[in-house]
Every structure is written in C-alpha cells, then in structure tokens.
Design a protein around this motif. Structure first.
Motif, PDB file in Angstrom:
ATOM      1  N   TYR A  34     -10.679  42.789  33.045  1.00 12.02           N
ATOM      2  CA  TYR A  34     -11.342  43.093  31.783  1.00 12.02           C
ATOM      3  C   TYR A  34     -10.504  42.665  30.580  1.00 12.02           C
ATOM      4  O   TYR A  34     -11.029  42.081  29.631  1.00 12.02           O
ATOM      5  N   LYS A  75     -20.440  41.815  33.915  1.00 14.46           N
ATOM      6  CA  LYS A  75     -20.003  42.598  35.074  1.00 14.46           C
ATOM      7  C   LYS A  75     -21.206  42.929  35.947  1.00 14.46           C
ATOM      8  O   LYS A  75     -21.147  42.837  37.163  1.00 14.46           O
ATOM      9  N   TRP A 104     -12.846  46.240  36.810  1.00 14.92           N
ATOM     10  CA  TRP A 104     -12.514  46.349  35.389  1.00 14.92           C
ATOM     11  C   TRP A 104     -12.302  47.801  35.037  1.00 14.92           C
ATOM     12  O   TRP A 104     -13.062  48.385  34.304  1.00 14.92           O
TER      13      TRP A 104
END
Length: 80
Positions: free
Chosen positions: A34, A70, A79
C-alpha cells in the motif's frame, strides 16, 4: 474515479494498455504494498504523472483508487 483518471493509460479493466510505444502496467497485479502504491499515485513514476494526472487528487480520492484497485486485483494484496 478510475475511469476518469486512470483508464486512458491503464485500460478500462486496469490490465494495462499498449499504445504502440509502451505498455502501461497491469494494475490488477500489484505486490509492492500500500505505501509504495500511494507513493506512486502521489509522486508519479516513470511516465505516470504525480497525483494521477489532470489535477491533484484529495486524500479521500487516493484512498478510493487504492480500495478499487485492491478490490479488482487478481491476487489480493496485503495492504495492512
């Protein structure tokens, strides 16, 4: 947001796009985490402009893009 800011280069399905000169990255495969993803969105990378191009994106918009990518990723990134 993805369609308006990213799909021109990365394709409507985020699987990359070949414009005859270069192939943009497939965004359904992302294993850098992330923090690195957000850094690329904010600062740009290679041909990708900073802040996703066109104009600056808010923190909320950046989080929305990260959440969307995602969600559609082939292998769910970690993440945390």
């Amino acid at each position: 947001l993805y369609k308006n800011r990213c799909s021109n280069c990365h394709g409507i399905n985020a699987q990359g796009k070949n414009n005859g000169f270069f192939l943009s990255p497939n965004l359904t495969i992302f294993n850098k985490g992330y923090e690195e993803f957000m850094s690329i969105l904010i600062n740009g990378y290679g041909r990708m402009p900073a802040w996703g191009g066109k104009s600056k994106l808010t923190t909320k918009q950046l989080d929305q893009l990260a959440s969307y990518l995602k969600h559609i990723s082939i292998k769910k990134p970690s993440w945390n």
